[in-house]
Scaffold this motif. Structure first.
Motif, PDB file in Angstrom:
ATOM      1  N   MET A   1       0.833  -1.186   0.000  1.00 36.79           N
ATOM      2  CA  MET A   1       0.000   0.000   0.000  1.00 36.79           C
ATOM      3  C   MET A   1       0.876   1.247   0.000  1.00 36.79           C
ATOM      4  SD  MET A   1      -2.732   1.067   2.881  1.00 36.79           S
ATOM      5  CE  MET A   1      -3.951   2.267   2.564  1.00 36.79           C
ATOM      6  N   ARG A   2       0.566   2.171  -0.868  1.00 39.21           N
ATOM      7  CA  ARG A   2       1.345   3.414  -0.959  1.00 39.21           C
ATOM      8  C   ARG A   2       0.895   4.419   0.094  1.00 39.21           C
ATOM      9  NH1 ARG A   2       4.265   5.114  -5.658  1.00 39.21           N
ATOM     10  NH2 ARG A   2       3.728   7.137  -4.837  1.00 39.21           N
ATOM     11  N   LEU A   3       1.798   5.336   0.387  1.00 42.75           N
ATOM     12  CA  LEU A   3       1.468   6.428   1.292  1.00 42.75           C
ATOM     13  C   LEU A   3       0.392   7.304   0.665  1.00 42.75           C
ATOM     14  CD1 LEU A   3       5.055   7.461   2.361  1.00 42.75           C
ATOM     15  CD2 LEU A   3       3.271   6.636   3.896  1.00 42.75           C
ATOM     16  N   GLN A   4      -0.548   7.732   1.486  1.00 35.24           N
ATOM     17  CA  GLN A   4      -1.632   8.595   1.035  1.00 35.24           C
ATOM     18  C   GLN A   4      -1.592   9.901   1.819  1.00 35.24           C
ATOM     19  OE1 GLN A   4      -3.646   7.584  -1.522  1.00 35.24           O
ATOM     20  NE2 GLN A   4      -2.326   5.796  -1.569  1.00 35.24           N
ATOM     21  N   PRO A   5      -1.941  11.025   1.186  1.00 32.32           N
ATOM     22  CA  PRO A   5      -1.978  12.292   1.917  1.00 32.32           C
ATOM     23  C   PRO A   5      -3.001  12.248   3.049  1.00 32.32           C
ATOM     24  CG  PRO A   5      -2.128  12.647  -0.452  1.00 32.32           C
ATOM     25  CD  PRO A   5      -2.267  11.170  -0.227  1.00 32.32           C
ATOM     26  N   VAL A   6      -2.682  12.939   4.126  1.00 34.34           N
ATOM     27  CA  VAL A   6      -3.570  13.067   5.277  1.00 34.34           C
ATOM     28  C   VAL A   6      -3.692  14.552   5.572  1.00 34.34           C
ATOM     29  CG1 VAL A   6      -3.820  12.560   7.742  1.00 34.34           C
ATOM     30  CG2 VAL A   6      -2.768  10.868   6.244  1.00 34.34           C
ATOM     31  N   ASP A   7      -4.900  15.019   5.860  1.00 30.81           N
ATOM     32  CA  ASP A   7      -5.107  16.410   6.230  1.00 30.81           C
ATOM     33  C   ASP A   7      -4.458  16.643   7.595  1.00 30.81           C
ATOM     34  OD1 ASP A   7      -6.000  18.930   6.975  1.00 30.81           O
ATOM     35  OD2 ASP A   7      -8.076  18.550   6.407  1.00 30.81           O
ATOM     36  N   THR A   8      -3.555  17.606   7.677  1.00 27.30           N
ATOM     37  CA  THR A   8      -2.837  17.852   8.940  1.00 27.30           C
ATOM     38  C   THR A   8      -3.796  18.244  10.060  1.00 27.30           C
ATOM     39  OG1 THR A   8      -2.382  20.155   8.343  1.00 27.30           O
ATOM     40  CG2 THR A   8      -0.697  18.514   7.789  1.00 27.30           C
ATOM     41  N   LYS A   9      -4.977  18.719   9.739  1.00 22.67           N
ATOM     42  CA  LYS A   9      -5.963  19.082  10.766  1.00 22.67           C
ATOM     43  C   LYS A   9      -6.604  17.851  11.399  1.00 22.67           C
ATOM     44  CE  LYS A   9      -7.109  23.520   8.713  1.00 22.67           C
ATOM     45  NZ  LYS A   9      -6.766  23.587   7.310  1.00 22.67           N
ATOM     46  N   THR A  10      -6.424  16.684  10.772  1.00 24.18           N
ATOM     47  CA  THR A  10      -7.070  15.482  11.285  1.00 24.18           C
ATOM     48  C   THR A  10      -6.082  14.476  11.871  1.00 24.18           C
ATOM     49  OG1 THR A  10      -6.983  14.355   9.136  1.00 24.18           O
ATOM     50  CG2 THR A  10      -8.948  15.706   9.594  1.00 24.18           C
ATOM     51  N   LEU A  11      -4.810  14.865  12.041  1.00 23.48           N
ATOM     52  CA  LEU A  11      -3.850  13.941  12.644  1.00 23.48           C
ATOM     53  C   LEU A  11      -4.322  13.561  14.042  1.00 23.48           C
ATOM     54  CD1 LEU A  11      -0.420  15.504  11.625  1.00 23.48           C
ATOM     55  CD2 LEU A  11      -1.523  13.497  10.666  1.00 23.48           C
ATOM     56  N   THR A  12      -4.234  12.296  14.357  1.00 20.62           N
ATOM     57  CA  THR A  12      -4.730  11.808  15.640  1.00 20.62           C
ATOM     58  C   THR A  12      -3.572  11.462  16.566  1.00 20.62           C
ATOM     59  OG1 THR A  12      -4.720   9.519  14.903  1.00 20.62           O
ATOM     60  CG2 THR A  12      -6.726  10.798  14.465  1.00 20.62           C
ATOM     61  N   PRO A  13      -3.861  11.215  17.824  1.00 26.80           N
ATOM     62  CA  PRO A  13      -2.790  10.828  18.753  1.00 26.80           C
ATOM     63  C   PRO A  13      -2.036   9.563  18.344  1.00 26.80           C
ATOM     64  CG  PRO A  13      -4.734  11.480  19.963  1.00 26.80           C
ATOM     65  CD  PRO A  13      -5.129  11.432  18.500  1.00 26.80           C
ATOM     66  N   GLU A  14      -2.544   8.814  17.391  1.00 21.95           N
ATOM     67  CA  GLU A  14      -1.856   7.610  16.919  1.00 21.95           C
ATOM     68  C   GLU A  14      -0.421   7.916  16.481  1.00 21.95           C
ATOM     69  OE1 GLU A  14      -2.334   4.236  13.431  1.00 21.95           O
ATOM     70  OE2 GLU A  14      -3.967   5.636  13.803  1.00 21.95           O
ATOM     71  N   ILE A  15      -0.211   9.038  15.803  1.00 20.30           N
ATOM     72  CA  ILE A  15       1.135   9.401  15.365  1.00 20.30           C
ATOM     73  C   ILE A  15       2.050   9.646  16.567  1.00 20.30           C
ATOM     74  CG2 ILE A  15       0.544  11.837  15.070  1.00 20.30           C
ATOM     75  CD1 ILE A  15       3.128   9.949  12.968  1.00 20.30           C
ATOM     76  N   PHE A  16       1.493  10.127  17.672  1.00 21.72           N
ATOM     77  CA  PHE A  16       2.302  10.370  18.863  1.00 21.72           C
ATOM     78  C   PHE A  16       2.817   9.061  19.458  1.00 21.72           C
ATOM     79  CE2 PHE A  16      -0.280  14.140  18.504  1.00 21.72           C
ATOM     80  CZ  PHE A  16       0.594  15.162  18.817  1.00 21.72           C
ATOM     81  N   GLN A  17       2.045   8.007  19.345  1.00 20.90           N
ATOM     82  CA  GLN A  17       2.409   6.727  19.940  1.00 20.90           C
ATOM     83  C   GLN A  17       3.607   6.068  19.264  1.00 20.90           C
ATOM     84  OE1 GLN A  17      -1.200   4.452  19.932  1.00 20.90           O
ATOM     85  NE2 GLN A  17      -2.235   5.889  21.281  1.00 20.90           N
ATOM     86  N   VAL A  18       3.817   6.294  17.995  1.00 23.55           N
ATOM     87  CA  VAL A  18       4.907   5.616  17.302  1.00 23.55           C
ATOM     88  C   VAL A  18       6.269   6.042  17.835  1.00 23.55           C
ATOM     89  CG1 VAL A  18       3.592   5.205  15.208  1.00 23.55           C
ATOM     90  CG2 VAL A  18       5.032   7.230  15.359  1.00 23.55           C
TER      91      VAL A  18
END
Length: 169
Positions: A1-18
């Motif tokens: 699966m390729r990387l897909q754009p994400v709206d920066t306004k919708t980033l969730t705490p999931e990114i913080f966990q990595v």
């Protein structure tokens, strides 16, 4: 699966966990040349009401010159299965070896021609907003200094970048 754009306004705490379980690759440069390095220190949050990613680079690191000469940088969080890549990019200098080629990473480009890696689970493309050198005189708890400084090198420069693009698998 390729990387897909994400709206920066919708980033969730999931990114913080990595960042608690996985390191990331900090990359700076452009199509004319770039370097990447493994980072374990990263903060995400808001500054001046902007989504911000803050990273730290020592002046003696090869990536430092790219951070200084370019307005954009990226943070690519690779899957846990890429431990070999993370270890290699943390142990080798881009002055001596083409880490991107050696690791077989696929380069893509975001805003400001900033390079990042298609193998990543998450990517943040950041535009530098604030830069400052860390000052040992400002460290309040001196216990934390010995493991990171001394013979290992100079004090880090802090780069706070506005997150202008984000991608995820």
């Amino acid at each position: 699966m390729r990387l897909q754009p994400v709206d920066t306004k919708t980033l969730t705490p999931e990114i913080f966990q990595v960042f608690g379980t996985q390191n990331a690759l900090l990359t700076a440069g452009d199509r004319g040349g770039c370097n990447t390095m493994t980072i374990g220190w990263c903060q995400l949050g808001r500054l001046w009401n902007l989504p911000v990613c803050t990273v730290y680079v020592r002046p003696e690191r090869y990536t430092y010159q790219f951070m200084e000469s370019h307005d954009y940088f990226t943070v690519s969080v690779l899957p846990l299965s890429e431990k070999r890549t993370m270890a290699f990019c943390g142990a080798k200098s881009g002055r001596d070896v083409d880490k991107i080629k050696e690791c077989g990473l696929t380069v893509r480009y975001g805003a400001g021609d900033a390079p990042f890696f298609d193998e990543a689970e998450w990517v943040l493309v950041c535009k530098k907003a604030y830069v400052q050198d860390m000052d040992p005189a400002c460290v309040l708890d001196r216990e934390h200094i010995p493991p990171y400084y001394g013979e290992k090198g100079g004090w880090h420069r802090i780069y706070a970048g506005e997150v202008v693009e984000a991608y995820r698998k």
